[in-house]
Motif scaffolding. Structure first.
Motif, PDB file in Angstrom:
ATOM      1  N   GLU A   1       1.697   6.522  -6.857  1.00 48.47           N
ATOM      2  CA  GLU A   1       0.628   7.462  -7.185  1.00 48.47           C
ATOM      3  C   GLU A   1       1.142   8.899  -7.104  1.00 48.47           C
ATOM      4  O   GLU A   1       0.776   9.756  -7.922  1.00 48.47           O
ATOM      5  CB  GLU A   1      -0.548   7.263  -6.227  1.00 48.47           C
ATOM      6  CG  GLU A   1      -1.816   7.993  -6.621  1.00 48.47           C
ATOM      7  CD  GLU A   1      -2.442   7.433  -7.887  1.00 48.47           C
ATOM      8  OE1 GLU A   1      -3.129   8.209  -8.592  1.00 48.47           O
ATOM      9  OE2 GLU A   1      -2.243   6.243  -8.177  1.00 48.47           O
TER      10      GLU A   1
ATOM     11  N   GLU B   1       0.826  -1.203   0.000  1.00 49.47           N
ATOM     12  CA  GLU B   1       0.000   0.000   0.000  1.00 49.47           C
ATOM     13  C   GLU B   1       0.862   1.256   0.000  1.00 49.47           C
ATOM     14  O   GLU B   1       0.542   2.235  -0.700  1.00 49.47           O
ATOM     15  CB  GLU B   1      -0.931  -0.001   1.217  1.00 49.47           C
ATOM     16  CG  GLU B   1      -2.021  -1.061   1.149  1.00 49.47           C
ATOM     17  CD  GLU B   1      -2.905  -1.043   2.377  1.00 49.47           C
ATOM     18  OE1 GLU B   1      -2.696  -0.157   3.235  1.00 49.47           O
ATOM     19  OE2 GLU B   1      -3.797  -1.898   2.483  1.00 49.47           O
TER      20      GLU B   1
ATOM     21  N   SER C   1       1.132   4.110  -2.891  1.00 49.09           N
ATOM     22  CA  SER C   1       0.962   5.529  -2.580  1.00 49.09           C
ATOM     23  C   SER C   1       2.114   6.348  -3.158  1.00 49.09           C
ATOM     24  O   SER C   1       1.902   7.442  -3.711  1.00 49.09           O
ATOM     25  CB  SER C   1       0.884   5.727  -1.063  1.00 49.09           C
ATOM     26  OG  SER C   1       0.803   7.096  -0.736  1.00 49.09           O
TER      27      SER C   1
ATOM     28  N   HIS D   1       1.761  14.938   0.469  1.00 51.98           N
ATOM     29  CA  HIS D   1       1.443  13.538   0.764  1.00 51.98           C
ATOM     30  C   HIS D   1       1.721  13.167   2.217  1.00 51.98           C
ATOM     31  O   HIS D   1       1.568  11.996   2.590  1.00 51.98           O
ATOM     32  CB  HIS D   1       2.257  12.624  -0.145  1.00 51.98           C
ATOM     33  CG  HIS D   1       2.080  12.922  -1.601  1.00 51.98           C
ATOM     34  ND1 HIS D   1       0.970  12.512  -2.316  1.00 51.98           N
ATOM     35  CD2 HIS D   1       2.858  13.613  -2.474  1.00 51.98           C
ATOM     36  CE1 HIS D   1       1.077  12.914  -3.571  1.00 51.98           C
ATOM     37  NE2 HIS D   1       2.214  13.590  -3.680  1.00 51.98           N
ATOM     38  N   ARG D   2       2.108  14.130   3.004  1.00 52.52           N
ATOM     39  CA  ARG D   2       2.559  13.860   4.371  1.00 52.52           C
ATOM     40  C   ARG D   2       1.536  13.091   5.194  1.00 52.52           C
ATOM     41  O   ARG D   2       1.855  12.072   5.824  1.00 52.52           O
ATOM     42  CB  ARG D   2       2.891  15.178   5.053  1.00 52.52           C
ATOM     43  CG  ARG D   2       3.177  15.050   6.537  1.00 52.52           C
ATOM     44  CD  ARG D   2       3.436  16.418   7.141  1.00 52.52           C
ATOM     45  NE  ARG D   2       3.775  16.305   8.543  1.00 52.52           N
ATOM     46  CZ  ARG D   2       4.655  17.079   9.154  1.00 52.52           C
ATOM     47  NH1 ARG D   2       5.289  18.000   8.481  1.00 52.52           N
ATOM     48  NH2 ARG D   2       4.900  16.934  10.432  1.00 52.52           N
ATOM     49  N   LYS D   3       0.298  13.540   5.212  1.00 50.56           N
ATOM     50  CA  LYS D   3      -0.712  12.922   6.067  1.00 50.56           C
ATOM     51  C   LYS D   3      -0.909  11.457   5.722  1.00 50.56           C
ATOM     52  O   LYS D   3      -0.966  10.586   6.611  1.00 50.56           O
ATOM     53  CB  LYS D   3      -2.032  13.683   5.947  1.00 50.56           C
ATOM     54  CG  LYS D   3      -3.112  13.166   6.878  1.00 50.56           C
ATOM     55  CD  LYS D   3      -4.370  14.027   6.803  1.00 50.56           C
ATOM     56  CE  LYS D   3      -5.435  13.512   7.767  1.00 50.56           C
ATOM     57  NZ  LYS D   3      -6.662  14.346   7.720  1.00 50.56           N
ATOM     58  N   GLU D   4      -0.998  11.165   4.430  1.00 52.71           N
ATOM     59  CA  GLU D   4      -1.222   9.777   4.007  1.00 52.71           C
ATOM     60  C   GLU D   4      -0.046   8.886   4.397  1.00 52.71           C
ATOM     61  O   GLU D   4      -0.221   7.780   4.913  1.00 52.71           O
ATOM     62  CB  GLU D   4      -1.440   9.722   2.496  1.00 52.71           C
ATOM     63  CG  GLU D   4      -1.671   8.307   1.969  1.00 52.71           C
ATOM     64  CD  GLU D   4      -1.919   8.281   0.471  1.00 52.71           C
ATOM     65  OE1 GLU D   4      -2.152   7.185  -0.068  1.00 52.71           O
ATOM     66  OE2 GLU D   4      -1.872   9.366  -0.162  1.00 52.71           O
ATOM     67  N   TRP D   5       1.182   9.367   4.176  1.00 53.88           N
ATOM     68  CA  TRP D   5       2.357   8.552   4.483  1.00 53.88           C
ATOM     69  C   TRP D   5       2.522   8.357   5.983  1.00 53.88           C
ATOM     70  O   TRP D   5       2.867   7.268   6.438  1.00 53.88           O
ATOM     71  CB  TRP D   5       3.602   9.193   3.892  1.00 53.88           C
ATOM     72  CG  TRP D   5       3.640   9.121   2.387  1.00 53.88           C
ATOM     73  CD1 TRP D   5       2.955   8.253   1.592  1.00 53.88           C
ATOM     74  CD2 TRP D   5       4.390   9.950   1.505  1.00 53.88           C
ATOM     75  NE1 TRP D   5       3.229   8.483   0.264  1.00 53.88           N
ATOM     76  CE2 TRP D   5       4.110   9.523   0.183  1.00 53.88           C
ATOM     77  CE3 TRP D   5       5.270  11.019   1.683  1.00 53.88           C
ATOM     78  CZ2 TRP D   5       4.690  10.123  -0.943  1.00 53.88           C
ATOM     79  CZ3 TRP D   5       5.844  11.616   0.572  1.00 53.88           C
ATOM     80  CH2 TRP D   5       5.561  11.172  -0.727  1.00 53.88           C
ATOM     81  N   GLU D   6       2.281   9.395   6.753  1.00 54.93           N
ATOM     82  CA  GLU D   6       2.371   9.251   8.205  1.00 54.93           C
ATOM     83  C   GLU D   6       1.343   8.248   8.718  1.00 54.93           C
ATOM     84  O   GLU D   6       1.625   7.443   9.606  1.00 54.93           O
ATOM     85  CB  GLU D   6       2.171  10.601   8.885  1.00 54.93           C
ATOM     86  CG  GLU D   6       3.381  11.518   8.796  1.00 54.93           C
ATOM     87  CD  GLU D   6       3.183  12.800   9.599  1.00 54.93           C
ATOM     88  OE1 GLU D   6       2.015  13.159   9.845  1.00 54.93           O
ATOM     89  OE2 GLU D   6       4.181  13.421   9.976  1.00 54.93           O
ATOM     90  N   THR D   7       0.131   8.288   8.140  1.00 51.40           N
ATOM     91  CA  THR D   7      -0.912   7.358   8.552  1.00 51.40           C
ATOM     92  C   THR D   7      -0.510   5.918   8.263  1.00 51.40           C
ATOM     93  O   THR D   7      -0.674   5.031   9.108  1.00 51.40           O
ATOM     94  CB  THR D   7      -2.231   7.684   7.843  1.00 51.40           C
ATOM     95  OG1 THR D   7      -2.662   9.000   8.213  1.00 51.40           O
ATOM     96  CG2 THR D   7      -3.322   6.680   8.210  1.00 51.40           C
ATOM     97  N   LYS D   8       0.028   5.685   7.079  1.00 51.88           N
ATOM     98  CA  LYS D   8       0.422   4.325   6.705  1.00 51.88           C
ATOM     99  C   LYS D   8       1.560   3.815   7.577  1.00 51.88           C
ATOM    100  O   LYS D   8       1.564   2.653   8.003  1.00 51.88           O
ATOM    101  CB  LYS D   8       0.796   4.273   5.227  1.00 51.88           C
ATOM    102  CG  LYS D   8      -0.388   4.467   4.283  1.00 51.88           C
ATOM    103  CD  LYS D   8       0.003   4.274   2.838  1.00 51.88           C
ATOM    104  CE  LYS D   8      -1.200   4.501   1.916  1.00 51.88           C
ATOM    105  NZ  LYS D   8      -2.292   3.536   2.210  1.00 51.88           N
TER     106      LYS D   8
END
Length: 293
Positions: free
Chosen positions: A200, A193, A197, A263-270
């Motif tokens: 993407e 995932e 990301s 993209h910070r929020k998405e990567w931190e979440t993952k």
């Protein structure tokens, strides 16, 4: 703060956990009442809320728990057994340091009770994985902070974590292959995932600086390669995967602010999800060692 006020605050915390019940019933409520009794050094209440049968046998696990207010984490209930991640002040009293242990409970005719002996064994004979769990907690704090801070400490910590993985390779492989298989599959999916990301981001940010594109392309390749190695997971491949995640976090910090913040929020979440899965894996592994050791 006066002792009476401090004790009042402690009592209020535990009363809130009891949620207004006249007596604790759920595993969480019983665990809270048990540790309140430990903090009060009340052998009678410890007997009431645990499998200890005689007040004279109360040994406080050879520690002073006075005013030790716990916080609770993950709760697992399986039939008539339950365990709760419990964090208490460290034995040496270091500010900010917490002792992480498992409170074990069993359900009998009188309801849930803390398994006094099993919980004590985890305290008196700590698992060799406590150091690793402490390292994971430190990594969690780093991940919850900004990736823009120095990544050197993060990479060093993750690399040490990987070495610890390898140190326990032989023994852990023998006793926990099933747990490794499950974790390997979960970690592989999470890395896939994250790779998607990153890919993407490459597709969406065609005008990103060339340096950013090189960083992201290398991150995607490494995530793909190390993720494939988890088809047949062992402690070495899990260690390699952890290093790759460390390097990926390091690469993110080297991106331009524009690319990174997009993209910070998405990567931190993952990455936070991966950390949570890793913590669950070690909790599972610790339980296997406790039951088989």
């Amino acid at each position: 703060m006066p002792c009476s006020l401090l004790r009042g605050l402690i009592t209020a915390v535990f009363l809130s956990l009891l949620a207004g019940c006249s007596s604790p019933e759920s595993p969480q409520e019983v665990a809270a009442a048990f540790w309140q009794a430990m903090a009060d050094n009340d052998a009678g209440d410890v007997v009431d809320f645990s499998t200890l049968t005689e007040s004279a046998e109360f040994d406080s696990y050879k520690r002073n728990w006075t005013n030790a207010v716990p916080s609770f984490g993950r709760v697992v209930i399986e039939g008539r057994e339950a365990n709760i991640v419990t964090r208490l002040p460290a034995e040496d009293g270091s500010e900010g340091e917490r002792l992480e242990l498992i409170t074990y409970l069993v359900q009998g005719a009188e309801g849930w009770r803390v398994d006094y002996q099993r919980t004590g064994e985890a305290i008196l004979n700590p698992s060799p994985f406590r150091g690793i769990m402490g390292e994971l907690n430190k990594l969690g704090e780093k991940l919850s902070q900004s990736f823009s801070s120095s990544s050197d400490d993060f990479e060093a910590s993750m690399d040490e974590f990987a070495r610890d993985f390898e140190t326990y390779s032989s023994e852990m492989s023998r006793r926990a292959q099933e747990a490794m298989d499950d974790f390997g599959e979960t970690l592989q999916d999470a890395m896939k995932e994250l790779q998607e990301s990153v890919e993407e981001a490459l597709k969406d940010d065609e005008q990103a600086p060339p340096e950013d594109r090189i960083i992201l392309e290398q991150a995607a390749r490494d995530l793909d390669n190390k993720g494939e190695a988890l088809d047949d997971p062992n402690m070495e491949t899990l260690a390699d995967a952890s290093r790759t995640l460390s390097e990926t976090g390091d690469r993110f910090t080297r991106l331009s602010d524009e690319t990174f913040n997009r993209h910070r929020k998405e990567w931190e979440t993952k990455l936070a999800e991966i950390r949570a899965e890793t913590e669950a894996f070690f909790a599972n592994l610790g339980q296997r060692f406790s039951s088989e050791g």
